[in-house]
Design an enzyme around this catalytic site. Structure first.
Site, mmCIF file in Angstrom:
data_model
loop_
_atom_site.group_PDB
_atom_site.id
_atom_site.type_symbol
_atom_site.label_atom_id
_atom_site.label_comp_id
_atom_site.label_asym_id
_atom_site.label_seq_id
_atom_site.Cartn_x
_atom_site.Cartn_y
_atom_site.Cartn_z
ATOM 1 N N HIS A 450 0.839 -1.197 0.000
ATOM 2 C CA HIS A 450 0.000 0.000 0.000
ATOM 3 C C HIS A 450 0.876 1.249 0.000
ATOM 4 C CE1 HIS A 450 -3.154 2.675 2.173
ATOM 5 N NE2 HIS A 450 -3.233 2.798 0.873
ATOM 6 N N GLU A 462 3.045 0.559 3.412
ATOM 7 C CA GLU A 462 2.526 -0.511 4.255
ATOM 8 C C GLU A 462 2.602 -1.812 3.455
ATOM 9 O OE1 GLU A 462 -0.861 1.504 7.120
ATOM 10 O OE2 GLU A 462 -1.479 1.001 5.096
ATOM 11 N N ASN A 500 -5.003 4.202 7.308
ATOM 12 C CA ASN A 500 -6.385 4.614 7.057
ATOM 13 C C ASN A 500 -7.301 4.294 8.233
ATOM 14 O OD1 ASN A 500 -5.753 5.721 4.627
ATOM 15 N ND2 ASN A 500 -6.336 3.938 3.417
HETATM 16 P P1 NAI Z 1 -6.619 5.486 -11.325
HETATM 17 O O1 NAI Z 1 -8.025 5.522 -11.736
HETATM 18 O O2 NAI Z 1 -5.780 6.696 -11.521
HETATM 19 O O3 NAI Z 1 -5.865 4.295 -12.035
HETATM 20 C C1 NAI Z 1 -6.411 3.038 -12.246
HETATM 21 C C2 NAI Z 1 -5.916 2.564 -13.596
HETATM 22 O O4 NAI Z 1 -6.219 1.195 -13.741
HETATM 23 C C3 NAI Z 1 -6.562 3.279 -14.792
HETATM 24 O O5 NAI Z 1 -5.574 3.804 -15.621
HETATM 25 C C4 NAI Z 1 -7.332 2.165 -15.466
HETATM 26 O O6 NAI Z 1 -7.411 2.320 -16.865
HETATM 27 C C5 NAI Z 1 -6.520 0.957 -15.082
HETATM 28 N N1 NAI Z 1 -7.235 -0.285 -15.250
HETATM 29 C C6 NAI Z 1 -8.507 -0.583 -14.934
HETATM 30 N N2 NAI Z 1 -8.769 -1.848 -15.275
HETATM 31 C C7 NAI Z 1 -7.675 -2.367 -15.824
HETATM 32 C C8 NAI Z 1 -7.327 -3.629 -16.367
HETATM 33 N N3 NAI Z 1 -8.201 -4.607 -16.405
HETATM 34 N N4 NAI Z 1 -6.074 -3.811 -16.832
HETATM 35 C C9 NAI Z 1 -5.194 -2.817 -16.772
HETATM 36 N N5 NAI Z 1 -5.461 -1.609 -16.283
HETATM 37 C C10 NAI Z 1 -6.682 -1.374 -15.806
HETATM 38 O O7 NAI Z 1 -6.639 5.042 -9.785
HETATM 39 P P2 NAI Z 1 -5.516 5.202 -8.666
HETATM 40 O O8 NAI Z 1 -5.834 6.369 -7.837
HETATM 41 O O9 NAI Z 1 -4.188 5.092 -9.286
HETATM 42 O O10 NAI Z 1 -5.794 3.919 -7.764
HETATM 43 C C11 NAI Z 1 -5.357 2.646 -8.121
HETATM 44 C C12 NAI Z 1 -5.349 1.760 -6.891
HETATM 45 O O11 NAI Z 1 -4.505 2.333 -5.916
HETATM 46 C C13 NAI Z 1 -6.690 1.569 -6.232
HETATM 47 O O12 NAI Z 1 -6.772 0.253 -5.747
HETATM 48 C C14 NAI Z 1 -6.650 2.552 -5.090
HETATM 49 O O13 NAI Z 1 -7.498 2.196 -4.026
HETATM 50 C C15 NAI Z 1 -5.213 2.449 -4.690
HETATM 51 N N6 NAI Z 1 -4.681 3.584 -3.961
HETATM 52 C C16 NAI Z 1 -4.965 4.857 -4.333
HETATM 53 C C17 NAI Z 1 -4.455 5.921 -3.627
HETATM 54 C C18 NAI Z 1 -4.745 7.320 -4.060
HETATM 55 O O14 NAI Z 1 -4.475 8.223 -3.286
HETATM 56 N N7 NAI Z 1 -5.270 7.551 -5.234
HETATM 57 C C19 NAI Z 1 -3.590 5.724 -2.457
HETATM 58 C C20 NAI Z 1 -3.282 4.336 -2.198
HETATM 59 C C21 NAI Z 1 -3.841 3.325 -2.918
#
Ligand code: NAI
Length: 708
Positions: A450, A462, A500
């Site tokens: 994480h 984490e 969190n």
């Molecule tokens: P984001 O929406 O910016 O990125 C997600 C990406 O995954 C998108 O580019 C999307 O096209 C891609 N994606 C979706 N389905 C896919 C597939 N089947 N194959 C390949 N790519 C695929 O979201 P973000 O913010 O980067 O979050 C990603 C993960 O990180 C989530 O699980 C979120 O909970 C976690 N996270 C986010 C934080 C934040 O502050 N934004 C902090 C810590 C963890």
């Protein structure tokens, strides 16, 4: 039995070549025993008629002198003892500075604190142009000040402004910058360090003296009016940055100013006196504890039995969004691994690669890497809309949307594409790793990593083993996180993990306070004044209101009503107020910059801000909500030790370091007092404040989280 000496020398052609190499230690630090050897060595060489000059080196491969011995520092019992320690160090370096024979130092590796102060007392400084060579005075980070003449010699060498920049921030500089500032006289390739330093010593032995630009001649610094202005500005900046919670930078300012106004001797006296005062403060004690905790964490494999971590040469990243791109870019920049990114379509892949590359561009701009290195690192980044290239990945990090069935589907795809030994890590922030791993063929190779946003800048990671994760998978994730420059804590696969989990009730309470009429700015100000880098409402805007809502929902579902967010939060999300990323949350944002409070929020909440509770109550309610939850989580074994919990809170969301972390702070308040305060709050505000069993137990047995 006497231990072998740390300092040895040989005399070649009239030049004494001295080497400091503490036996059996990985780095050189200066403690009592080494000091005694120093004094003896320099006295002997001064009297030895064969010696015309001295060239000084470290015998360690990548370390010059890391500073004074902190173990000795923590044993100081009183202010006067500390003052004496400083004065002794000053005397020793004064002797070096006044030695009848010139001394040249050859610096390679960390040259910090007392080590740098020693180099400053020498007459010529050669340093290697190598990234490991870092020069600085980190004392203020431990709540003290450079007190072996550093506050005197550095401003005399480089001018007040440059000296204050280094002393007040406690950051180290690369050798090249140090040369630009006039600290380093000559910059060389590591292979030439010995030769060049010895040659400089020889020249000085023959009567040559290095010519330096006069620091006093620098603009502003040179005249009393300009200098006063520099001090005034520095003071203002320090107060803005420390909120008055950290006395060390102000003391350092005082020592520098005093020395320049009254002369070296008076300056040294003041420096020692201030060191004595600071050394016994609670702030310094807390900062030193954090230093020890992070040092210990760096050596902690994160799992009992500590199997050797597996080598990671190739990294796959699935989901090239905000987090995925940050992880990919950081991995290339820090660990220099080959990174392959995959997303749903090529457009997103391209966007992800651009974002990842920005991490490298940023390093280039800040001259952390050369143009050549930049080029080489950029070539390590590649991407695709398929899993091509994943066949050779050792680790794949998944950062797709936060959705269980999607994450499980992606996990199956990764397992099909990657080799059997590959580890699959999910960057989920709320989904249990064990649930995700239910879809795995090889659940023992699935783990949570994480990261926090923005990945290149946030220092914490984490690592979350699932129910079936193998021990070498844990130690590998920990070791790789460290290669990315992160401070890593291993936490249990419990809702919200550690960070969190603590933020949940804290942010909920901020909403409750708003609904009771508190002003947005007042809430933020109260917690910033208490020592947080930003207040809870700004934090909500940064995290994203939708993300916070989702995370609270998960905590509530798993842990019950006490973690329920006020329904008003959902209303704000429905209104499209997602925080900074959508341009409006509680505050308005324009071109990425925070503007004022958006008064429309109050209308949406159907509240007129009427001042609400006083700052004292605001702080108490928010902090106690967090401390209570931290205690519960400790009781459930979410962190492996109070140390990990405190470091996680400090590095994860900026819990005020000078308070030592939530668990140290709970210890300082005392469990009995905490329980009583929580009971009073529970009576008034409801069962969400019911004291954690752990706190009741501690209160009953009059014990603490930390043994001492
Ligand atoms: P984001 O929406 O910016 O990125 C997600 C990406 O995954 C998108 O580019 C999307 O096209 C891609 N994606 C979706 N389905 C896919 C597939 N089947 N194959 C390949 N790519 C695929 O979201 P973000 O913010 O980067 O979050 C990603 C993960 O990180 C989530 O699980 C979120 O909970 C976690 N996270 C986010 C934080 C934040 O502050 N934004 C902090 C810590 C963890």
């Amino acid at each position: 039995m006497t231990s072998p000496p740390a300092i040895t020398w040989e005399i070649r052609d009239g030049i004494a070549i001295v080497t400091l190499d503490r036996p059996g230690q990985s780095v050189n630090v200066i403690g009592r025993a080494v000091k005694a050897e120093f004094v003896q060595c320099f006295e002997t060489l001064e009297q030895d008629a064969r010696v015309r000059a001295i060239a000084f080196f470290s015998g360690k491969p990548d370390n010059f002198i890391a500073g004074a011995d902190i173990e000795e520092f923590v044993q100081l019992g009183s202010q006067s003892e500390a003052e004496r320690l400083s004065a002794d160090g000053q005397d020793m370096l004064d002797r070096v500075a006044r030695l009848a024979k010139p001394v040249a130092v050859g610096i390679h590796g960390a040259c910090l604190g007392g080590g740098f102060e020693f180099a400053l007392a020498c007459h010529y400084r050669v340093a290697t142009d190598h990234p490991k060579t870092q020069i600085g005075l980190p004392e203020v980070q431990l709540g003290i000040l450079p007190a072996a003449g550093g506050c005197q010699r550095l401003p005399r060498l480089v001018g007040v402004r440059a000296a204050l920049d280094m002393i007040l921030a406690g950051k180290s500089e690369r050798a090249k910058k140090a040369q630009r500032l006039g600290i380093v006289d000559e910059l060389v390739h590591p292979a030439l360090l010995q030769t060049v330093t010895i040659a400089a010593a020889r020249r000085m032995g023959d009567g040559w003296r290095p010519r330096r630009r006069r620091a006093g001649g620098l603009l502003l610094d040179g005249n009393p009016v300009g200098r006063a202005l520099v001090f005034r500005m520095a003071r203002k900046q320090v107060l803005r940055k420390t909120g008055g919670h950290y006395p060390a930078p102000l003391a350092a300012l005082d020592a520098v100013r005093h020395g320049l106004a009254r002369g070296m001797r008076e300056g040294l006296r003041r420096e020692a006196e201030l060191f004595g005062r600071l050394a016994v403060t609670d702030v310094s004690r807390k900062l030193v504890q954090i230093f020890f905790a992070t040092t210990a964490l760096k050596k902690d494999a994160g799992v009992d039995g500590a199997p050797e971590p597996l080598p990671i040469r190739r990294l796959g990243v699935v989901g090239a969004g905000f987090m995925g791109a940050g992880i990919g870019g950081t991995a290339v920049a820090q660990a220099e691994v080959d990174v392959r990114m995959k997303d749903a379509d090529l457009q997103r892949v391209a966007a992800g690669l651009t974002t990842a590359r920005r991490v490298l561009d940023d390093r280039l701009t800040r001259r952390r890497i050369t143009r050549h290195q930049h080029q080489r690192l950029v070539a390590l980044l590649s991407g695709s809309d398929s899993y091509s290239g994943f066949g050779r990945a050792d680790l794949v990090v998944e950062a797709v949307f936060e959705d269980l069935s999607l994450k499980q589907k992606v996990l199956r795809e990764i397992e099909a594409a990657a080799p059997p030994h590959a580890i699959v890590a999910s960057n989920t922030s709320t989904i249990p790793i064990t649930r995700i791993a239910e879809a795995a063929q090889r659940p023992e190779r699935v783990i949570g990593m994480h990261f926090f946003s923005p990945v290149p800048r946030m220092p914490l990671l984490e690592v979350i083993p699932g129910a079936h994760t193998g021990p070498e998978v844990i130690s590998t994730a920990v070791a790789f996180g460290r290669r990315l420059g992160k401070t890593v804590i291993v936490v249990r696969d419990a809702p919200g993990f550690w960070v969190n989990r603590l933020l949940g009730p804290y942010m909920n309470e901020a909403m409750h306070l708003l609904l009771q009429g508190a002003r947005i700015e007042d809430l933020d100000r109260a917690l910033v004044e208490w020592g947080f880098p930003v207040g809870p409402i700004t934090l909500l805007d940064e995290v994203g209101l939708d993300v916070a809502e989702k995370a609270s929902g998960v905590l509530q579902a798993a842990l019950g009503e006490r973690l329920a967010p006020p329904p008003a939060l959902a209303g704000l999300v429905r209104d499209g107020r997602l925080g900074r990323k959508s341009g409006r949350g509680f505050y308005r944002y324009a071109k990425g910059r925070k503007q004022g409070v958006d008064a429309g929020v109050y209308a949406l909440l159907d509240r007129h801000p009427n001042g609400g509770p006083r700052p004292g109550e605001i702080v108490q309610r928010l902090v106690l909500a967090m401390l209570n939850e931290a205690a519960r989580a400790v009781g459930e074994g979410v962190v492996r030790s109070p140390r990990d919990g405190d470091i996680g809170a400090i590095f994860g969301f900026g819990f005020p370091p000078f308070r030592g972390g939530p668990l140290r702070h709970a210890d300082d308040l005392g469990a009995a007092r905490l329980v009583a305060d929580l009971e009073r709050l529970a009576e008034r505000l409801g069962p969400r404040y019911a004291p954690a069993d752990v706190l009741r137990d501690l209160a009953r047995h009059n014990t603490r989280f930390y043994p001492s």
